[in-house]
Design a protein around this motif. Structure first.
Motif, mmCIF file in Angstrom:
data_model
loop_
_atom_site.group_PDB
_atom_site.id
_atom_site.type_symbol
_atom_site.label_atom_id
_atom_site.label_comp_id
_atom_site.label_asym_id
_atom_site.label_seq_id
_atom_site.Cartn_x
_atom_site.Cartn_y
_atom_site.Cartn_z
ATOM 1 N N SER A 156 1.133 -1.287 0.419
ATOM 2 C CA SER A 156 0.207 -0.166 0.191
ATOM 3 C C SER A 156 0.936 0.985 -0.146
ATOM 4 C CB SER A 156 -0.643 -0.069 1.151
ATOM 5 O OG SER A 156 -0.195 0.035 2.321
ATOM 6 N N ARG A 157 1.937 1.144 0.373
ATOM 7 C CA ARG A 157 2.430 2.699 0.579
ATOM 8 C C ARG A 157 4.204 2.045 0.198
ATOM 9 N NH1 ARG A 157 0.472 3.685 6.116
ATOM 10 N NH2 ARG A 157 -0.718 5.920 5.123
ATOM 11 N N ASN A 158 4.958 3.017 -0.724
ATOM 12 C CA ASN A 158 6.090 2.681 -1.216
ATOM 13 C C ASN A 158 7.482 3.616 -0.569
ATOM 14 O OD1 ASN A 158 8.225 1.556 -2.402
ATOM 15 N ND2 ASN A 158 8.259 3.004 -4.282
ATOM 16 N N ILE A 159 8.236 3.249 0.493
ATOM 17 C CA ILE A 159 8.987 4.413 0.972
ATOM 18 C C ILE A 159 10.739 3.780 0.076
ATOM 19 C CG2 ILE A 159 10.757 4.618 2.904
ATOM 20 C CD1 ILE A 159 7.497 5.146 3.403
ATOM 21 N N LEU A 160 11.679 5.204 -0.232
ATOM 22 C CA LEU A 160 12.718 4.712 -0.542
ATOM 23 C C LEU A 160 14.403 5.178 -0.371
ATOM 24 C CD1 LEU A 160 12.177 7.024 -3.710
ATOM 25 C CD2 LEU A 160 11.707 4.855 -3.541
ATOM 26 N N VAL A 161 15.085 4.604 -0.060
ATOM 27 C CA VAL A 161 15.911 4.894 0.428
ATOM 28 C C VAL A 161 17.307 5.127 -0.781
ATOM 29 C CG1 VAL A 161 18.417 4.183 2.129
ATOM 30 C CG2 VAL A 161 16.123 3.228 2.254
ATOM 31 N N GLY A 180 17.620 -2.791 7.395
ATOM 32 C CA GLY A 180 17.112 -2.874 9.087
ATOM 33 C C GLY A 180 15.393 -2.101 8.548
ATOM 34 N N ALA A 181 15.203 -0.711 6.789
ATOM 35 C CA ALA A 181 14.202 -0.198 6.986
ATOM 36 C C ALA A 181 13.189 -1.325 6.534
ATOM 37 C CB ALA A 181 14.295 0.668 5.659
ATOM 38 N N ALA A 234 5.122 -5.520 8.429
ATOM 39 C CA ALA A 234 4.619 -4.838 9.228
ATOM 40 C C ALA A 234 3.398 -3.340 9.373
ATOM 41 C CB ALA A 234 5.056 -4.788 10.947
ATOM 42 N N ASN A 235 4.033 -2.756 8.352
ATOM 43 C CA ASN A 235 3.519 -1.214 7.832
ATOM 44 C C ASN A 235 3.270 -1.054 6.079
ATOM 45 O OD1 ASN A 235 4.829 0.483 10.443
ATOM 46 N ND2 ASN A 235 6.590 -0.334 9.463
ATOM 47 N N ARG A 281 15.603 1.065 10.879
ATOM 48 C CA ARG A 281 14.542 0.120 11.714
ATOM 49 C C ARG A 281 13.976 1.537 12.243
ATOM 50 N NH1 ARG A 281 17.778 -3.739 12.730
ATOM 51 N NH2 ARG A 281 18.436 -3.130 14.538
ATOM 52 N N ARG A 282 14.669 2.168 13.105
ATOM 53 C CA ARG A 282 13.804 3.664 13.286
ATOM 54 C C ARG A 282 13.821 4.534 12.102
ATOM 55 N NH1 ARG A 282 16.483 5.246 19.005
ATOM 56 N NH2 ARG A 282 17.693 3.137 19.756
ATOM 57 N N ALA A 283 13.661 5.087 11.315
ATOM 58 C CA ALA A 283 13.590 5.381 10.305
ATOM 59 C C ALA A 283 11.884 5.671 9.734
ATOM 60 C CB ALA A 283 14.395 5.613 8.938
ATOM 61 N N MET A 284 11.743 3.925 9.587
ATOM 62 C CA MET A 284 10.352 3.659 9.117
ATOM 63 C C MET A 284 10.106 3.547 10.406
ATOM 64 S SD MET A 284 10.389 1.800 6.541
ATOM 65 C CE MET A 284 8.945 0.903 6.345
#
Length: 327
Positions: A50-55, A71-72, A78-79, A296-299
């Motif tokens: 449902s969502r897309n995160i970029l590093v 880590g992300a 879970a997200n 992990r913390r960034a997520m």
């Protein structure tokens, strides 16, 4: 005739402007193709979530960013999010941080984790379809002028205090140590680290700390310089390095002079070379910032914002200390 000449000039200008727009579009499209070619079918996963995160970050940070990505990615399921890593380069040039951010806007990412370079000039923040800034967590250099959700990095003052305590733990309240520094370490992070370290050692004047600063010289010259110092310093018990490069250099010098077990090393870093020297018991302690923990913390911060509308402005990454030379 004057009117015909004016029309000709006007049409020429219009054609030149049109050509400039076309060239700019082609260049931007080429950059996007570079990213897509490097990542292969990475975007297929994004469509399934449902969502897309970029590093994002430059190619010389790739090894570091791969750990942030892992880590992300560990928080992606879970997200209900896909996580992709982009450190695109072409055959002839480095892709800028701004181009990476532009690409995030092109993909309409739901969140960004980006490594900011201290050399980056003013950056334009990527926007979503609604014209609002895409939620962004920054790592690397801290830029207070950026509208970031969070900055995640080491608490350098605390890192300095930790290093100071480890020095005392290795040589007691009196002893002799060499502190390795590199030229150019004049940013706020380094200043905070040194303030924390020296402040921790201040109550113990019997501890002798000699700073050895390397100028911009070849690796061989640095190694030769350090070997000379090690050979001339009587009663030396400890070498303290504040960078991965100097940790590897210290281990090599101690090994060359057959000082393993006689001169201890407190090193800094999380690279394979640093860990190898630790496991071989050449490096006595290894202090590092847990890079996967940053991802992990960034997520956590991105999804806290997406779901609840707020995030922590500064997050300290976890510090790991390996002791005992692998024992």
């Amino acid at each position: 005739m004057k009117k015909v000449g004016a029309d000709l000039v006007r049409r020429t200008i219009e054609l030149l402007l049109l050509a400039a727009i076309i060239l700019s579009t082609v260049f931007l499209a080429a950059q996007f193709m570079i990213f897509q070619n490097e990542q292969g079918s990475g975007q297929s996963a994004a469509r399934e979530r449902s969502r897309n995160i970029l590093v994002l970050g430059k190619s010389d940070r790739k090894a570091y960013l791969e750990q942030v990505f892992l880590g992300a990615q560990s928080r992606s399921k879970a997200n209900d999010a896909a996580v992709d890593l982009y450190t695109g380069t072409s055959a002839t040039q480095e892709i800028s941080t701004q181009a990476l951010l532009n690409y995030a806007s092109y993909l309409q990412a739901d969140g960004i984790i980006v490594y900011i370079e201290s050399s980056d000039s003013k950056l334009d923040i990527p926007l979503n379809k609604q014209g609002k800034p895409i939620p962004m967590v920054t790592i690397g250099a801290y830029r207070p002028d950026l509208p970031q959700l969070s900055y995640i990095g080491a608490n350098y003052s605390e890192l300095g205090k930790i290093t100071g305590r480890e020095i005392i733990g290795q040589i007691g309240q009196s002893g002799k140590a060499i502190l390795l520094e590199s030229s150019g370490q004049n940013d706020a992070n380094h200043s905070n680290l040194m303030a924390g370290l020296l402040g921790t050692l201040a109550p113990h004047p019997e501890i002798s700390i000699k700073t050895l600063q390397f100028e911009k010289e070849s690796s061989f010259s640095k190694e030769d310089n350090l070997r000379q110092q090690l050979a001339s310093e009587e009663g030396l018990e400890l070498i303290v390095s504040l960078t991965e490069e100097n940790t590897i250099l210290a281990a090599q010098s101690v090994r060359d002079l057959n000082l393993s077990g006689k001169v201890k090393i407190i090193g800094f870093g999380d690279s394979d070379d640093c860990r190898s020297d630790f496991e071989k018991k050449i490096v006595t302690e290894l202090i590092s910032v847990k890079i996967q923990d940053i991802g992990r913390r960034a997520m956590t911060e991105i999804f806290e914002y997406l779901e609840n509308g707020y995030a922590n402005s500064f997050v300290s990454a976890e510090v790991e200390i390996l002791k005992g030379g692998g024992e």
